[in-house]
Each structure stands twice: as C-alpha cells, then as structure tokens.
Scaffold this motif. Structure first.
Motif, PDB file in Angstrom:
ATOM      1  N   ASP A 144       0.810  -1.221   0.000  1.00 28.20           N
ATOM      2  CA  ASP A 144       0.000   0.000   0.000  1.00 28.20           C
ATOM      3  C   ASP A 144       0.841   1.268   0.000  1.00 28.20           C
ATOM      4  O   ASP A 144       0.321   2.359  -0.223  1.00 28.20           O
ATOM      5  N   GLN A 145       2.132   1.148   0.261  1.00 31.14           N
ATOM      6  CA  GLN A 145       3.013   2.318   0.287  1.00 31.14           C
ATOM      7  C   GLN A 145       3.617   2.622  -1.087  1.00 31.14           C
ATOM      8  O   GLN A 145       4.423   3.541  -1.215  1.00 31.14           O
ATOM      9  N   VAL A 146       3.222   1.878  -2.114  1.00 36.74           N
ATOM     10  CA  VAL A 146       3.891   2.005  -3.404  1.00 36.74           C
ATOM     11  C   VAL A 146       3.737   3.397  -4.001  1.00 36.74           C
ATOM     12  O   VAL A 146       4.697   3.953  -4.567  1.00 36.74           O
ATOM     13  N   ALA A 147       2.568   4.008  -3.878  1.00 31.76           N
ATOM     14  CA  ALA A 147       2.373   5.346  -4.451  1.00 31.76           C
ATOM     15  C   ALA A 147       3.229   6.371  -3.724  1.00 31.76           C
ATOM     16  O   ALA A 147       3.845   7.246  -4.351  1.00 31.76           O
ATOM     17  N   ALA A 148       3.280   6.278  -2.400  1.00 28.24           N
ATOM     18  CA  ALA A 148       4.092   7.207  -1.611  1.00 28.24           C
ATOM     19  C   ALA A 148       5.571   7.050  -1.947  1.00 28.24           C
ATOM     20  O   ALA A 148       6.309   8.049  -2.036  1.00 28.24           O
ATOM     21  N   GLU A 149       6.008   5.825  -2.150  1.00 27.34           N
ATOM     22  CA  GLU A 149       7.412   5.604  -2.477  1.00 27.34           C
ATOM     23  C   GLU A 149       7.736   6.077  -3.894  1.00 27.34           C
ATOM     24  O   GLU A 149       8.831   6.572  -4.150  1.00 27.34           O
ATOM     25  N   ALA A 150       6.781   5.932  -4.820  1.00 27.30           N
ATOM     26  CA  ALA A 150       6.986   6.464  -6.165  1.00 27.30           C
ATOM     27  C   ALA A 150       7.127   7.987  -6.110  1.00 27.30           C
ATOM     28  O   ALA A 150       8.005   8.568  -6.774  1.00 27.30           O
ATOM     29  N   GLU A 151       6.292   8.604  -5.310  1.00 32.57           N
ATOM     30  CA  GLU A 151       6.384  10.056  -5.145  1.00 32.57           C
ATOM     31  C   GLU A 151       7.717  10.446  -4.524  1.00 32.57           C
ATOM     32  O   GLU A 151       8.329  11.457  -4.908  1.00 32.57           O
ATOM     33  N   TYR A 152       8.185   9.661  -3.558  1.00 31.85           N
ATOM     34  CA  TYR A 152       9.474   9.910  -2.910  1.00 31.85           C
ATOM     35  C   TYR A 152      10.602   9.931  -3.943  1.00 31.85           C
ATOM     36  O   TYR A 152      11.562  10.710  -3.827  1.00 31.85           O
ATOM     37  N   LEU A 153      10.469   9.089  -4.978  1.00 29.03           N
ATOM     38  CA  LEU A 153      11.488   9.023  -6.026  1.00 29.03           C
ATOM     39  C   LEU A 153      11.249  10.033  -7.146  1.00 29.03           C
ATOM     40  O   LEU A 153      12.033  10.115  -8.087  1.00 29.03           O
ATOM     41  N   GLY A 154      10.168  10.793  -7.064  1.00 27.72           N
ATOM     42  CA  GLY A 154       9.869  11.778  -8.095  1.00 27.72           C
ATOM     43  C   GLY A 154       9.253  11.184  -9.350  1.00 27.72           C
ATOM     44  O   GLY A 154       9.262  11.806 -10.419  1.00 27.72           O
ATOM     45  N   ILE A 155       8.696   9.980  -9.231  1.00 30.29           N
ATOM     46  CA  ILE A 155       8.081   9.325 -10.388  1.00 30.29           C
ATOM     47  C   ILE A 155       6.651   9.827 -10.561  1.00 30.29           C
ATOM     48  O   ILE A 155       5.841   9.747  -9.639  1.00 30.29           O
ATOM     49  N   THR A 156       6.338  10.331 -11.749  1.00 29.55           N
ATOM     50  CA  THR A 156       4.985  10.808 -12.031  1.00 29.55           C
ATOM     51  C   THR A 156       4.282   9.960 -13.097  1.00 29.55           C
ATOM     52  O   THR A 156       3.061   9.951 -13.176  1.00 29.55           O
ATOM     53  N   LYS A 157       5.091   9.246 -13.944  1.00 26.41           N
ATOM     54  CA  LYS A 157       4.529   8.379 -14.973  1.00 26.41           C
ATOM     55  C   LYS A 157       5.344   7.084 -15.001  1.00 26.41           C
ATOM     56  O   LYS A 157       6.383   7.009 -15.658  1.00 26.41           O
ATOM     57  N   ALA A 158       4.874   6.093 -14.278  1.00 23.90           N
ATOM     58  CA  ALA A 158       5.615   4.844 -14.137  1.00 23.90           C
ATOM     59  C   ALA A 158       5.129   3.779 -15.107  1.00 23.90           C
ATOM     60  O   ALA A 158       3.919   3.614 -15.302  1.00 23.90           O
ATOM     61  N   LEU A 159       6.076   3.055 -15.680  1.00 24.23           N
ATOM     62  CA  LEU A 159       5.732   1.833 -16.383  1.00 24.23           C
ATOM     63  C   LEU A 159       5.819   0.703 -15.359  1.00 24.23           C
ATOM     64  O   LEU A 159       6.871   0.490 -14.747  1.00 24.23           O
ATOM     65  N   VAL A 160       4.711   0.001 -15.158  1.00 21.29           N
ATOM     66  CA  VAL A 160       4.677  -1.126 -14.224  1.00 21.29           C
ATOM     67  C   VAL A 160       5.044  -2.380 -15.009  1.00 21.29           C
ATOM     68  O   VAL A 160       4.399  -2.701 -16.006  1.00 21.29           O
ATOM     69  N   ILE A 161       6.066  -3.088 -14.543  1.00 17.27           N
ATOM     70  CA  ILE A 161       6.619  -4.221 -15.280  1.00 17.27           C
ATOM     71  C   ILE A 161       6.329  -5.527 -14.553  1.00 17.27           C
ATOM     72  O   ILE A 161       6.400  -5.600 -13.325  1.00 17.27           O
ATOM     73  N   SER A 162       6.024  -6.566 -15.324  1.00 15.92           N
ATOM     74  CA  SER A 162       5.856  -7.912 -14.755  1.00 15.92           C
ATOM     75  C   SER A 162       6.061  -8.949 -15.852  1.00 15.92           C
ATOM     76  O   SER A 162       6.237  -8.604 -17.023  1.00 15.92           O
ATOM     77  N   THR A 163       6.002 -10.207 -15.477  1.00 15.16           N
ATOM     78  CA  THR A 163       5.926 -11.297 -16.447  1.00 15.16           C
ATOM     79  C   THR A 163       4.455 -11.504 -16.797  1.00 15.16           C
ATOM     80  O   THR A 163       3.556 -11.010 -16.099  1.00 15.16           O
ATOM     81  N   PRO A 164       4.162 -12.244 -17.862  1.00 18.23           N
ATOM     82  CA  PRO A 164       2.753 -12.541 -18.175  1.00 18.23           C
ATOM     83  C   PRO A 164       2.044 -13.240 -17.019  1.00 18.23           C
ATOM     84  O   PRO A 164       0.854 -13.009 -16.786  1.00 18.23           O
TER      85      PRO A 164
END
Length: 360
Positions: A22-42
């Motif tokens: 649940d902290q992922v958005a806050a941590e993205a903001e901490y890194l200055g990320i505003t447009k993230a590509l979310v990566i995974s395997t199929p």
C-alpha cells in the motif's frame, strides 16, 4: 580477518514488512516518479495491474512481457513503450526476470526504479545486469542499474509455489556462498552472507511442507535480502560463471540451474576456501556443506541434474568453451578437464564429494 579491505554500503532504500504494498504510491512520489511503467511477467500481470491501480495517476501503463535471462529484444520493445508514453520511472513487480528488465531499461535511460520482489532472486539489491542476445548471456555493472527503492512485502511471497520458493531460495544462498570467498570480500559481507545462508537454510525445509507459514516466509525473505546484498557488494566466481554460461546457451530455468550447480561448484572450490567452509558449516550446522546443499535440493523437491532441466549431454563441451572464453576470477585455478568433470557431474545429478573435510 583480513588486514585490509574495502567496504561500500549499498545505496538502495529498503522497506521490509507485511502489507506494505500500500506504500507504493508514496514511495513512487518519494522518487519523483509521475509516470511509471509497471513491469511484470505474463504470469503476474494481475498483481501488476493491482499495483498500477494503487499508483493511480502515477501509472502510465503495464508491460507484462518480462522474460527469463532478460532478452535484449524484449528490452527494446519495452523501451519503445517507455519513450512513447514519456515514462519517467519504473515499478517492477515480480522475480528476477521482471527486475532484470527494469534494470535493463534503467541502464539505457537511467530511470529511477521501485521494485516489489515476489521471489528470493536478490537481483534487486545489485548494480549488475545480466542480459541475453543470440544465446549469449553477458553481464555489466553500472550505478544506473542499482534500484533506488525496494519494498519487501512478505505477503507477496505467500503464494509462491513450494518448489519455486525452494529453488529461488537456493539461488539466493548461492550469492552468499560465493561472497564468502570473493576476491573483494570483506568481514562485513562475510557476516551478512553467513546470516543470510542461516536464515534461508532454516526456512526452506519448512516452506517445502507449509508454503504459507508466515514466520518461515519472513525468515526466507530476510535471508534473501541479505544474500542480495552480498551479490551486489562483491564479485562472484565459478558457480555464477557456469550458471550464466548454461542459462544463456541452453535457455535453462535460472533458479533451478543455480540449485543444481551450487553443490558441484562448491565441491570444486572447497579445498581452496577453508575459512568459507567453516562459516558454511556453522550457518548450516553441518560438517559437510556440499552434501547439505545437495540434500536440501532433494528436500524441496527440485530437479537434481542439468539433464532433467533439458540440457543435452553434447552441450557440455560448449559450456566449457563459454566458461573459459571469458572466465571470472576464482579462488581455485580453473582446470579445463576438472571443470568439464564438474559440469558432467551436475548434468548426471551425481552427489558431489567433499574432498577435504574442514579442520576443527
């Protein structure tokens, strides 16, 4: 202890716990990320979509095409998407394949990376990128490859199948084993390596029987983190060279290959690394770490031979050639015939012998 050594602490920010996805958005903001590509395997696209939802307007899109051994063509495909969407950061959700793709993209564009591991791969703690092109796997180190933040959410490992938990965990143990005799090792990393091995060796047999045991999951993820620190801090030797050669040349499954090769590589080096062997004896409470690692693979139900993983016997000579074409440093001199014999033993699944027993 060595009279002199160099120690560099890793710069990655680590958050460890349960339910911390649940902290992922806050941590993205901490890194200055505003447009993230979310990566995974199929296989993990559903989890990636959940993370994208948690990111809200900070998510640009989901790319669920990560593949084993980080093929360059997959990286180029993902890179074109990043450029088209004006992505400014990456959120990698998954195991080593996903983390590898994120690192490959960061190496090319220096994107900040936020990683949510779902396995015990440990690559999220390193500035090492292994990537494959035309059947050859190569590695590179660079500061841009090191992820900025890692969210170790124990809950994300609860659904790992028992077998994958075991092989992923032994893969992590391999990082720490080779750190104990690395050319640039130091006493701090040796302490971390011993504790990482102890934690995983204790947890993996429990998870083989009770895959949702929360305490064992915590112990295993903690150990995997420590083993990842080892991989990111010091060099590797013949075990990793063999696994890179075999994985790249024959497209073998990464964690299972490490599981098969580790006891054989350790048996090869054991006579040259008595201090490392003593630490392994202590960490695993055994007088024969080589046999203990081979037997651990049996306990978790893993394949015990390269043949079972799909490697052809006539590929042994090719693996030897690749190993000697660009050899890694190793504490014991590399002998071509001995290395061929080591690979052949791993191919057959023969229980390796410990030639020199550790002195008391």
């Amino acid at each position: 202890m060595s009279d002199s050594f160099i120690y560099n602490g890793l710069p990655t920010r680590v958050i460890f716990g349960s339910g911390i996805i649940d902290q992922v958005a806050a941590e993205a903001e901490y890194l200055g990320i505003t447009k993230a590509l979310v990566i995974s395997t199929p296989h993990q696209v559903g989890l990636a979509e959940k993370v994208a939802k948690l990111l809200g307007d900070k998510s640009a899109d989901v790319f669920a095409g990560a593949a084993m051994h980080t093929p360059v063509d997959v990286t180029e495909k993902a890179l074109s998407i990043c450029e088209a969407l004006a992505v400014d950061g990456l959120v990698s959700v998954g195991g080593g394949s996903t983390t590898g793709l994120g690192k490959a993209l960061a190496y090319r564009k220096d994107y900040p990376q936020l990683v949510l591991p779902t396995s015990y791969a440990g690559s999220e703690m390193t500035n090492i990128l292994g990537q494959t092109k035309q059947g050859l796997k190569t590695t590179v180190r660079d500061a841009s490859i090191q992820p900025e933040t890692v969210l170790y959410d124990v809950d994300l490992t609860l659904t790992m199948p028992a077998l994958f938990s075991g092989t992923s965990g032994i893969n992590a143990i391999a990082h720490a084993v080779e750190a104990l005799y690395a050319v640039d090792g130091n006493p701090i990393i040796s302490l971390i390596a011993e504790e990482g091995i102890r934690s995983l060796y204790k947890a993996l047999p429990i998870l083989a029987k009770h895959s949702t045991d929360l305490e064992a999951r915590k112990e295993a993820l903690y150990g995997a983190w420590l083993c990842g620190i080892c991989l990111g801090s010091v060099g590797v030797a013949i075990h990793h060279k063999l696994c890179h050669a075999l994985g790249g040349a024959f497209d073998l499954p990464h964690a299972k290959t490490h599981t098969v090769v580790l006891p054989h590589a350790l048996a090869y080096n054991a006579p040259a690394v008595p201090d490392a062997m003593k630490r392994l004896c202590r960490a695993m409470d055994t007088d024969n770490p080589v046999a203990a690692l081979f037997d651990l693979a049996r306990v978790i139900g893993a394949p015990h031979s390269l043949e079972a993983l799909g490697m052809p016997e006539d590929g042994i000579d090719k693996a030897v050639e690749i190993t000697f074409k660009n050899p890694y440093w190793n504490p014991k001199e590399l002998d071509r015939e001995a290395i061929k014999s080591t690979i052949h033993s791993a191919w057959k699944g023969i229980r390796p012998e410990l030639q020199d027993v550790v002195d008391e």
